[in-house]
Design a protein around this motif. Structure first.
Motif, short mmCIF file in Angstrom:
data_model
loop_
_atom_site.label_atom_id
_atom_site.label_comp_id
_atom_site.label_asym_id
_atom_site.label_seq_id
_atom_site.Cartn_x
_atom_site.Cartn_y
_atom_site.Cartn_z
N PRO A 137 34.50 49.13 42.13
CA PRO A 137 34.54 48.96 43.42
C PRO A 137 34.06 47.83 43.84
O PRO A 137 34.21 47.12 44.94
N ASP A 138 33.01 47.19 43.31
CA ASP A 138 32.22 46.11 43.51
C ASP A 138 32.57 44.76 42.75
O ASP A 138 32.01 43.87 42.99
N ARG A 139 33.77 45.00 42.06
CA ARG A 139 34.16 43.65 41.49
C ARG A 139 35.51 43.08 42.06
O ARG A 139 36.22 43.80 42.51
N ARG A 140 35.45 41.77 41.97
CA ARG A 140 36.78 41.28 42.51
C ARG A 140 37.60 41.23 41.32
O ARG A 140 37.44 41.04 40.28
N ILE A 141 38.83 41.73 41.58
CA ILE A 141 39.86 41.98 40.51
C ILE A 141 41.26 41.24 41.05
O ILE A 141 41.81 41.24 41.94
N TRP A 142 41.36 40.21 40.11
CA TRP A 142 42.47 39.28 40.24
C TRP A 142 43.53 39.97 39.33
O TRP A 142 43.50 40.67 38.41
N VAL A 143 44.78 39.69 40.02
CA VAL A 143 45.91 40.33 39.35
C VAL A 143 47.26 39.15 39.37
O VAL A 143 47.27 38.19 40.28
N ILE A 144 47.80 39.21 38.16
CA ILE A 144 48.70 38.14 37.97
C ILE A 144 50.14 38.83 37.53
O ILE A 144 49.99 39.89 36.76
N ASP A 145 50.99 38.73 38.20
CA ASP A 145 52.47 39.35 38.00
C ASP A 145 53.43 38.29 38.26
O ASP A 145 53.28 37.28 39.19
N ARG A 146 54.85 38.44 37.78
CA ARG A 146 55.79 37.77 38.16
C ARG A 146 56.32 37.55 39.62
O ARG A 146 56.85 36.80 40.21
N MET A 147 56.21 39.14 40.08
CA MET A 147 56.42 39.49 41.38
C MET A 147 56.06 40.46 42.00
O MET A 147 55.35 41.22 41.17
N LEU A 148 55.79 40.50 43.29
CA LEU A 148 54.95 41.58 43.97
C LEU A 148 55.96 42.98 44.07
O LEU A 148 56.85 42.60 44.99
N LYS A 149 55.71 43.68 43.27
CA LYS A 149 56.67 44.88 43.50
C LYS A 149 56.22 46.30 43.46
O LYS A 149 56.84 47.34 42.74
N CYS A 150 55.06 46.38 43.72
CA CYS A 150 54.11 47.77 43.47
C CYS A 150 54.25 48.58 44.68
O CYS A 150 54.65 48.08 45.77
N HIS A 151 53.60 49.52 44.57
CA HIS A 151 53.53 50.91 45.43
C HIS A 151 52.73 50.27 46.67
O HIS A 151 51.77 49.32 46.71
N PRO A 152 53.22 50.23 47.96
CA PRO A 152 52.30 49.72 49.38
C PRO A 152 50.88 50.03 49.34
O PRO A 152 50.22 49.33 49.74
N SER A 153 50.48 51.01 48.58
CA SER A 153 48.93 51.34 48.65
C SER A 153 48.18 50.59 47.66
O SER A 153 47.17 50.55 47.46
N CYS A 154 49.08 49.85 46.70
CA CYS A 154 48.33 49.12 45.78
C CYS A 154 48.57 47.49 45.78
O CYS A 154 48.30 47.05 44.75
#
Length: 159
Positions: A51-68
């Motif tokens: 919870p205290d780390r910055r989490i970078w995310v790479i993906d071709r497109m944003l299509k995840c569950h709304p809570s994520c």
């Protein structure tokens, strides 16, 4: 083994692997990188365990569950090579990375992992850990948790 059993094995490996790696990086500095958001399950687990780390995310497109949905500033939308290059040029340093890219075609997935490996290495801190479904090159392969079959998930350290 059925595809359903294989999926259960993969999900258990991801949970156990992330928990294992999170313990090992506790005293290290750096951010976390999720490569391949999908519907956001592993990203959500990373948020819970780190919870205290910055989490970078790479993906071709944003299509995840709304809570994520990751914060806009941490989501890099597009192909992995330019996004990894951007992180490296900005001086971002990752202590842990989860590699979850894949087309579902083994030869194509292995080729992509090998091609992206140098770019992943460029953003990892020495000693940083990488969890991967696909083989990567140029890293020290290490043993992960005993609960995961060696052929199910791969664990690497940036030397």
């Amino acid at each position: 083994m059925s595809r359903l059993e294989s999926m259960r094995r993969r999900l258990t490996a991801q949970i156990d692997g992330i928990n294992w790696a999170a313990e090992r990086i506790a005293d290290m500095d750096g951010d976390v990188l999720e490569m391949g958001l999908g519907n956001g399950r592993t990203y959500d687990h990373l948020r819970q365990e780190l919870p205290d780390r910055r989490i970078w995310v790479i993906d071709r497109m944003l299509k995840c569950h709304p809570s994520c949905v990751p914060p806009e500033a941490d989501f890099l939308e597009g192909e992995a090579e330019p996004m990894l290059t951007r992180l490296a040029q900005e001086g971002r340093r990752m202590v842990m990375a989860h590699y979850d890219f894949g087309y579902g075609i083994k030869d194509k997935d292995v080729e992509e992992g090998a091609r992206l490996s140098p770019r992943i290495a460029a953003v990892m801190v020495p000693g940083g850990l990488i969890l991967s479904q696909q083989p990567l090159v140029g890293f020290e392969q290490i043993c992960g948790p005993d609960t995961i079959a060696p052929d199910r998930y791969l664990f690497y350290r940036r030397v």
